[in-house]
Design an enzyme around this catalytic site. Structure first.
Site: not given
Length: 518
Positions: A334, A452
């Site tokens: 990410s 997340h």
């Protein structure tokens, strides 16, 4: 003889706010020979007529009973709204928000009636209780704005959901320009309805491959928001062997993924997006042990704030487990989009603080208040930076060196192994601090991080020079992060974060943090 057009005061007042009144001499037939003037008058009049028609169609749609078939009215309403230009759409949405909201007089009357029913708390007779329940039901109904009825009617028609999604995109743009309470309330109402209509039970998970229609592949290219698709070869590789792309589709919006996620099947946790996107060839899928989620993108502006990605990741994890039992590790690779946006202002503040501290000390011989002092760099890190830059840089502080390197044109520091090595330790430590320690209202500052960990992931590893593209260096000094989805701890991580603000981290992240916790 043609009758005079009935003037709608609501629409006329809206236009009067921005359109100046037409001078009397320009209204005279004798002076209407100027084609420019005639065109302006015609456009102004035509806008009024179309807007009035849209308002009337809204009224007709809301007044229809549920057993009626409003297909034609709603189809015409969609067509007339789509004819409006941007300015007129803003006015139409303002009409919808203000003229078709909650009937406040009825609400007040019901509240007064309900209070009168409760005037005698000892009255528990069946008749009194029935009256209370009936009034409570009527009050709940009265608090639903009339616009919600229109949304419900529209959602039930072919093409209606897509129209409402696009309408909310217009509404969000309107709120940015005119931050009115009525528009915000309308947006909140529509957003809550989307959250119900687009639950996971209503969505279809589909794998997107090179064999999909060109219209679907075009959406992937256009809306890939994390790592743009560079060419058709790049797209084909992302959809080929060792790679997966999944999208959530809704039956009412066929051929358009609402959100899609890209996955790389690997035999290790990837630490570089360049490896994922460009290294050849991907491993054989039978040898894959790890699924790396490296991009998730939405395609509908009007669905902003609807958490479709939350459901998508968990659904894909379950699907991959079934299809590829050899895959046991599920991680992301990410970006950290907010890191330098947080760090650079802090560097500037501490540079100014050091300057004030020096001047104050010379004048008074005392140290200034430590209230604003923030130890961003450790002494040994400053020494390493000064040595890497050369003796001619000794006049600059470590903070100035870091600021100047990170903001250098073309990110020259990233091309110098010596400078990159000197920045490695302090920047990684500060990035770990930004992700794990710095919070706002108990939540992580970084939006990707918040997404997340709210889904139950843990912070597994930071990757130095994980994204060496201009975008990656500009936003996060090239650092990327792996978030780990461990199926046996997802729910516990989610609850710890939501209830206590605690972020699950690995020993590797704990080691990087080092003295950042002090």
């Amino acid at each position: 003889m043609q009758s005079a057009r009935k003037i709608d005061p609501v629409v006329d007042n809206l236009f009067a706010q921005q359109l100046p009144p037409t001078p009397k001499d320009l209204r005279s037939p004798r002076t209407c020979g100027d084609p420019t003037t005639e065109t302006l008058l015609f456009l102004s009049e035509n806008k009024r007529r179309v807007l009035e028609k849209v308002r009337d169609l809204m009224q007709d749609s809301i007044q229809m009973k549920k057993n009626e078939l409003p297909d034609l009215t709603l189809t015409v309403l969609r067509g007339e709204y789509q004819k409006l230009d941007s300015e007129s759409r803003q006015k139409a949405l303002l009409i919808l928000a203000t003229q078709f909201g909650v009937d406040r007089k009825r609400v007040n009357d019901l509240i007064s009636h309900y209070n009168s029913l409760n005037a005698d708390p000892d009255d528990k007779s069946d008749a009194s209780e029935s009256a209370r329940y009936r009034t409570e039901r009527d009050l709940r109904s009265a608090l639903i704005p009339l616009s919600a009825r229109l949304f419900e009617q529209m959602n039930g028609q072919p093409g209606g959901l897509k129209f409402l999604v696009d309408l909310r995109a217009d509404l969000m743009g309107n709120i940015q320009q005119n931050n009115l309470a009525s528009l915000r309330a309308l947006d909140a109402e529509l957003k809550s309805m989307f959250a119900t209509w687009l639950g996971p039970a209503c969505l279809e998970l589909q794998q997107i491959t090179w064999e999909n229609p060109a219209s679907v592949l075009e959406r992937i290219v256009v809306f890939e928001a994390v790592h743009p698709v560079t060419n058709l070869y790049d797209l084909k590789r992302r959809l080929g062997v060792g790679r997966r792309c999944y999208g959530y589709f809704h039956p009412a919006i066929p051929g358009e993924p609402l959100v899609f996620i890209e996955v790389a099947l690997t035999n290790a946790i990837e630490d570089s997006i360049q490896n994922v996107l460009f290294d050849e060839p991907p491993i054989a899928e039978e040898a894959a042990t790890t699924a790396v989620f490296y991009s998730i993108s939405a395609t509908q502006t009007g669905l902003a704030g609807i958490d479709l990605g939350h459901f998508l990741i968990k659904k894909v994890v379950t699907l991959l487990q079934q299809e590829k039992p050899n895959i046991q590790t599920f991680v992301t690779l990410s970006p950290i989009p907010g890191f330098l946006g947080w760090l650079l202002p802090k560097l500037e503040l501490q540079i100014k603080y050091a300057q004030v501290q020096s001047e104050y000390g010379r004048e008074t011989g005392e140290a200034p208040s430590p209230t604003f002092k923030d130890t961003l760099l450790l002494p040994e890190e400053v020494d390493t930076l000064v040595k890497a830059c050369g003796t001619e840089e000794e006049s600059r502080s470590g903070l100035q060196i870091v600021r100047d390197l990170l903001t250098s044109p073309g990110h020259e520091w990233a091309k110098s192994p010596k400078l990159a090595d000197a920045l490695h330790v302090p920047i990684m430590r500060l990035c770990a601090r930004y992700l794990v320690i710095e919070k706002k209202r108990g939540r992580a500052l970084d939006p990707v991080m918040n997404f997340h960990v709210r889904n139950g992931a843990s912070v597994e590893r930071l990757n130095w020079m994980g994204d060496t593209s201009s975008k990656g260096l500009e936003s996060s000094a090239g650092i990327m992060v792996n978030y780990m989805y461990r199926l046996d701890s997802i729910d516990a991580n989610n609850q710890f974060y939501l209830n206590k603000g605690i972020i699950a981290i690995s020993p590797a992240i704990e080691a990087v943090l080092g003295q950042a916790r002090l």
